[in-house]
Scaffold this active site. Structure first.
Site, PDB file in Angstrom:
ATOM      1  N   ASP A   1       0.823  -1.231   0.000  1.00  0.00           N
ATOM      2  CA  ASP A   1       0.000   0.000   0.000  1.00  0.00           C
ATOM      3  C   ASP A   1       0.846   1.265   0.000  1.00  0.00           C
ATOM      4  OD1 ASP A   1      -2.220  -1.708   0.313  1.00  0.00           O
ATOM      5  OD2 ASP A   1      -1.945  -1.698   2.487  1.00  0.00           O
TER       6      ASP A   1
ATOM      7  N   HIS B   1      -4.483  -1.959  -5.920  1.00  0.00           N
ATOM      8  CA  HIS B   1      -3.758  -0.751  -6.293  1.00  0.00           C
ATOM      9  C   HIS B   1      -4.779   0.327  -6.642  1.00  0.00           C
ATOM     10  CE1 HIS B   1       0.044  -3.146  -7.545  1.00  0.00           C
ATOM     11  NE2 HIS B   1      -0.203  -3.161  -6.263  1.00  0.00           N
TER      12      HIS B   1
HETATM   13  P1  GDP Z   1      -0.500   0.322  -3.652  1.00  0.00           P
HETATM   14  O1  GDP Z   1      -1.119  -0.984  -3.327  1.00  0.00           O
HETATM   15  O2  GDP Z   1       0.950   0.368  -3.320  1.00  0.00           O
HETATM   16  O3  GDP Z   1      -0.778   0.774  -5.047  1.00  0.00           O
HETATM   17  O4  GDP Z   1      -1.152   1.402  -2.693  1.00  0.00           O
HETATM   18  P2  GDP Z   1      -2.704   1.676  -2.430  1.00  0.00           P
HETATM   19  O5  GDP Z   1      -3.329   2.071  -3.686  1.00  0.00           O
HETATM   20  O6  GDP Z   1      -3.328   0.576  -1.692  1.00  0.00           O
HETATM   21  O7  GDP Z   1      -2.598   2.856  -1.370  1.00  0.00           O
HETATM   22  C1  GDP Z   1      -2.163   4.081  -1.640  1.00  0.00           C
HETATM   23  C2  GDP Z   1      -3.287   5.073  -1.371  1.00  0.00           C
HETATM   24  O8  GDP Z   1      -2.755   6.367  -1.375  1.00  0.00           O
HETATM   25  C3  GDP Z   1      -4.366   5.114  -2.439  1.00  0.00           C
HETATM   26  O9  GDP Z   1      -5.582   5.492  -1.831  1.00  0.00           O
HETATM   27  C4  GDP Z   1      -3.874   6.198  -3.403  1.00  0.00           C
HETATM   28  O10 GDP Z   1      -4.919   6.833  -4.131  1.00  0.00           O
HETATM   29  C5  GDP Z   1      -3.271   7.160  -2.443  1.00  0.00           C
HETATM   30  N1  GDP Z   1      -2.120   7.919  -2.901  1.00  0.00           N
HETATM   31  C6  GDP Z   1      -1.054   7.495  -3.648  1.00  0.00           C
HETATM   32  N2  GDP Z   1      -0.116   8.463  -3.693  1.00  0.00           N
HETATM   33  C7  GDP Z   1      -0.582   9.483  -2.930  1.00  0.00           C
HETATM   34  C8  GDP Z   1      -0.043  10.730  -2.527  1.00  0.00           C
HETATM   35  O11 GDP Z   1       1.080  11.101  -2.859  1.00  0.00           O
HETATM   36  N3  GDP Z   1      -0.813  11.510  -1.692  1.00  0.00           N
HETATM   37  C9  GDP Z   1      -2.054  11.142  -1.275  1.00  0.00           C
HETATM   38  N4  GDP Z   1      -2.718  11.963  -0.461  1.00  0.00           N
HETATM   39  N5  GDP Z   1      -2.588   9.950  -1.619  1.00  0.00           N
HETATM   40  C10 GDP Z   1      -1.856   9.148  -2.425  1.00  0.00           C
END
Ligand code: GDP
Length: 424
Positions: free
Chosen positions: A12, A40
């Site tokens: 995440d 993701h």
């Molecule tokens: P992944 O599994 O590594 O792709 O991560 P996730 O998607 O589960 O979690 C990352 C969360 O953070 C998601 O809700 C994204 O929309 C959000 N997100 C990603 N990058 C950023 C950021 O730089 N700032 C903010 N506020 N949210 C972000």
């Protein structure tokens, strides 16, 4: 050029967003391990998506997306995800599934659920997508490969033999109903028609793509600390999320992976059970959780509230080391804008000894975080697009993390959208 985008922590970290961003300049985006157990989150012009199994390149018409041989393919989930894209007007993506990949069978999902119930309070916090039973069976050599779908007699025989094995456990260990091999065969055979146009010898295709100097992006799921060999075993996942395994799970010569981007959050979050040294609780945790992500830190697959913590330099340095990171993407920096000072875990205290080496699981349980407090910047940085324009305190925070982790930070993500990015 082959690049890998991988997690430095517990998953995440915002890999989906980074992959979506970098997919713009890629010809191929390849998933090499895991299945629909992680999510993701991607926000782009088409809307907001939680991709579980589909590679994050599906929003670009020029990208060929591949589920490599190392992936746990749940065909039902795959079809649902493709349906969801169609409903939101995303053009039909180019998607190929390796003929050698294996299929998540109904019994995998069933056994995942039954085993978590049997373990009760000692459960691992599985997403119950069948991933642990799937990989156990794969290495026990009772898995079903995608190619088996096209050999009906062999498939029928395999299903019958596996059901015999599973039914013994269902009866004596779980006291549950028997599996019916004929019903399962009928269900699985229906899938063969759906998946047939996507099935390919992806290994040869990728080998040719490498010869032609195509841009290939390998997309990891979860993070280094969930690796079964190097992570917080047994609170790990069941396949390796490391860039090293990408060579195996995608079918790429290891020496071709030149660029390994480890994604890490500017704070920590973790789903599932297991030790988490810099974990915070109560109001401190709920404030960070509500401000985190794009709409709070809740699991993209399960909706569970994520466990929250401060940035853990010990764990992240270790995560980057085992990933072989050549650069780091620091995500969610914008989230920390409310804090007067920001704690960073720089070492662990274990029975009076200070260490900055990431120890084995039993020691992690005893470890207490040693914090350094850095000044906060107390403003919204999400609209900034140039590194120079960041407040000094934010730059200092980034530099501190860069030094602590020992790998250059090349990307800073300051919001969930594609354009919330600063190249450093
Ligand atoms: P992944 O599994 O590594 O792709 O991560 P996730 O998607 O589960 O979690 C990352 C969360 O953070 C998601 O809700 C994204 O929309 C959000 N997100 C990603 N990058 C950023 C950021 O730089 N700032 C903010 N506020 N949210 C972000």
């Amino acid at each position: 050029m082959v690049k890998a985008i991988v997690g430095a922590n517990w998953g995440d970290e915002g890999k989906g967003k980074m992959t979506d961003l970098l997919a713009a300049e890629s010809d191929f985006v390849i998933r090499y391990q895991g299945g629909s157990n992680a999510g993701h989150t991607i926000i782009n012009n088409y809307g907001k998506f939680a991709l579980h199994l589909l590679p994050s390149g599906v929003f670009y018409e020029h990208v060929t997306n591949i589920l490599g041989p190392g992936v746990a393919v749940n065909i039902k989930t795959l079809v649902l995800e493709l349906e969801n894209l169609k409903q939101k007007n995303v053009p039909l993506p180019k998607l190929l599934v390796s003929e050698r990949a294996q299929i998540v069978m109904p019994w995998h999902v069933l056994f995942d659920k039954l085993e978590e119930e049997r373990l009760g309070g000692k459960s691992f916090g599985s997403t119950k997508s069948g991933i642990a039973p799937f990989y156990s069976d794969k290495y026990y050599k009772v898995g079903i490969q995608v190619c088996d779908l096209f050999y009906p007699e062999i498939l029928k025989e395999k299903i019958a033999s596996i059901c015999e094995l599973k039914n013994i456990l269902l009866k004596h260990l779980y006291h549950a109903e028997f599996l019916n091999p004929n019903e399962i065969y009928d269900e699985i055979s229906r899938y063969s028609e759906i998946i047939e146009p996507m099935v390919a010898d992806t290994t040869s295709l990728i080998a040719n793509a490498i010869k032609e100097n195509k841009n290939i992006l390998l997309e990891g799921q979860l993070g280094a600390l969930k690796d079964p060999d190097h992570g917080i075993y047994p609170f790990t996942t069941s396949s390796s999320p490391l860039a090293g395994f990408a060579a195996v799970g995608a079918g790429i010569p290891p020496h071709e992976i030149k660029n390994i981007i480890a994604v890490t959050k500017a704070y920590s979050s973790c789903v599932g059970a297991g030790p988490f040294v810099s974990e915070i609780f109560g109001e401190e945790a709920s404030t960070l959780r509500e401000r985190g992500g794009d709409a709070g830190e809740y699991g993209a697959t399960t909706g569970r509230p994520r466990r929250m913590g401060w940035f853990d330099a010990v764990a992240t340095r270790y995560g980057c080391t085992v990933q072989g990171a050549t650069e780091v993407a620091l995500t969610l920096l914008d989230v920390l804008g409310y804090l007067d000072e920001i704690p960073v875990c720089i070492a662990y205290e274990i029975e009076g000894q200070i260490t900055d080496t990431f120890p084995v699981t039993h020691e992690l349980y005893k470890a207490k975080p040693v914090y350094k407090y850095l000044p906060g910047w107390k403003c919204d940085i999400s609209k900034i697009r140039k590194y120079e324009d960041l407040p000094q305190a934010a730059k200092d925070y980034v530099s501190f993390i860069e030094d602590a982790v020992g790998v250059p930070i090349k990307y800073i993500s300051n919001g969930p959208r594609r354009d919330n990015i600063i190249f450093k």
